[in-house]
Design an enzyme around this catalytic site. Structure first.
Site: not given
Ligand code: GLP
Length: 262
Positions: A70, A141, A146, A139
């Site tokens: 993404d 995702h 989402e 959440n």
């Molecule tokens: C963002 C990314 C996700 C990732 C999430 C968790 O929203 N789009 O791909 O898994 O963050 O991030 P973190 O690893 O910093 O908790």
């Protein structure tokens, strides 16, 4: 056998080493493999280990191709919070992958629909993703899918939830600067990969991990779709795994499987 493989590592280090080893084994076995990569703080130690394997143990990534999950929208790739910048900085600049073989959705595209369709086509042309690395949002995702994202969804523009904007605001100077949109691979794109590996650590992820692995498959917890994938591995540290009810069974499976492999 379709079943989520759940690995409860003792800490972040063991979680990251386990994931890096699976990736490195694939790269050695299939040097022109296609990796699906993720951003966020979770995979950073795993990327560090891949860099170490490259520098100290000669892991050759020169034929690897990659697709990231993404990217924020709109965002310039030179912005220090863009996912393109993240990948260059945390991985690509330190290994011998060819930059032209790395793809991250374009946060500047003017024709979003065409760009998303071409992203899907490029994954297909590359032969599909061999391993897709995933983190998880609080959440539930995956990528930026989402809650409510359809299981068949493909790469597209999504509107971020207030919670995601809040979670990600820690990386930006102010709330106002956090992009409200993103381009993300869909759940269907992720499920089409040959193997998904989801990483999660810390107490803050425990609820989402329990729902993903032991709750019903529902679009309300997008990560739960991994229960439908032929090969999916969840690697968590003890804190992120603390709300799993079937912990003993996962450990039992691992112990017996490793005996079988000896
Ligand atoms: C963002 C990314 C996700 C990732 C999430 C968790 O929203 N789009 O791909 O898994 O963050 O991030 P973190 O690893 O910093 O908790």
């Amino acid at each position: 056998m379709i079943a989520l493989d759940v690995i409860i590592a003792k800490d972040v280090n063991e979680m990251s080493m386990t994931a890096a080893r699976i990736m490195a084994d694939l790269v050695r076995k299939k040097p022109n493999c296609v990796l699906g990569l993720a951003t966020g703080s979770t995979p950073i130690p795993m990327y560090k280990e891949l860099i170490r394997l490259h520098k100290e143990e000669g892991l050759d990534l020169s034929r690897v191709r990659s697709f990231n999950l993404d990217e924020y929208y709109p965002i310039d790739p030179t912005h220090n919070q863009s996912y393109r910048y993240f990948m260059d900085h945390h991985l690509f600049d330190h290994i011998n992958i060819k930059k032209e073989n790395t793809r991250v959705p374009d946060g500047r595209t003017k024709d979003i629909a065409a760009h998303c369709a071409s992203y899907e086509a490029q994954i297909k042309e590359a032969g599909g993703i061999d391993i897709q690395i995933l983190g998880i949002g609080s959440n539930g995702h995956i990528g930026f899918n989402e809650p409510g994202s359809a299981i068949y969804s493909r790469t597209r523009l999504v509107v971020l939830t207030e919670r995601t904007i809040q979670d990600n605001s820690r990386f930006f100077d102010s709330m106002d600067e956090v992009p409200r949109f993103a381009i993300t691979m869909g759940i269907g794109t992720i499920l089409a990969s040959r193997h998904s590996i989801l990483l999660a650590n810390g107490k803050y992820k425990a609820e989402a991990v329990a729902k993903l692995a032991e709750g019903p498959v529902t679009s309300q917890c997008p990560a739960s779709a991994l229960q439908l994938q032929e090969k999916a591995t969840i690697i968590v540290d003890e804190e992120a795994g603390s709300k799993l009810e079937r912990k003993d069974y996962y450990n039992h499976v691992r112990a017996l499987m490793s005996q079988l492999q000896k």
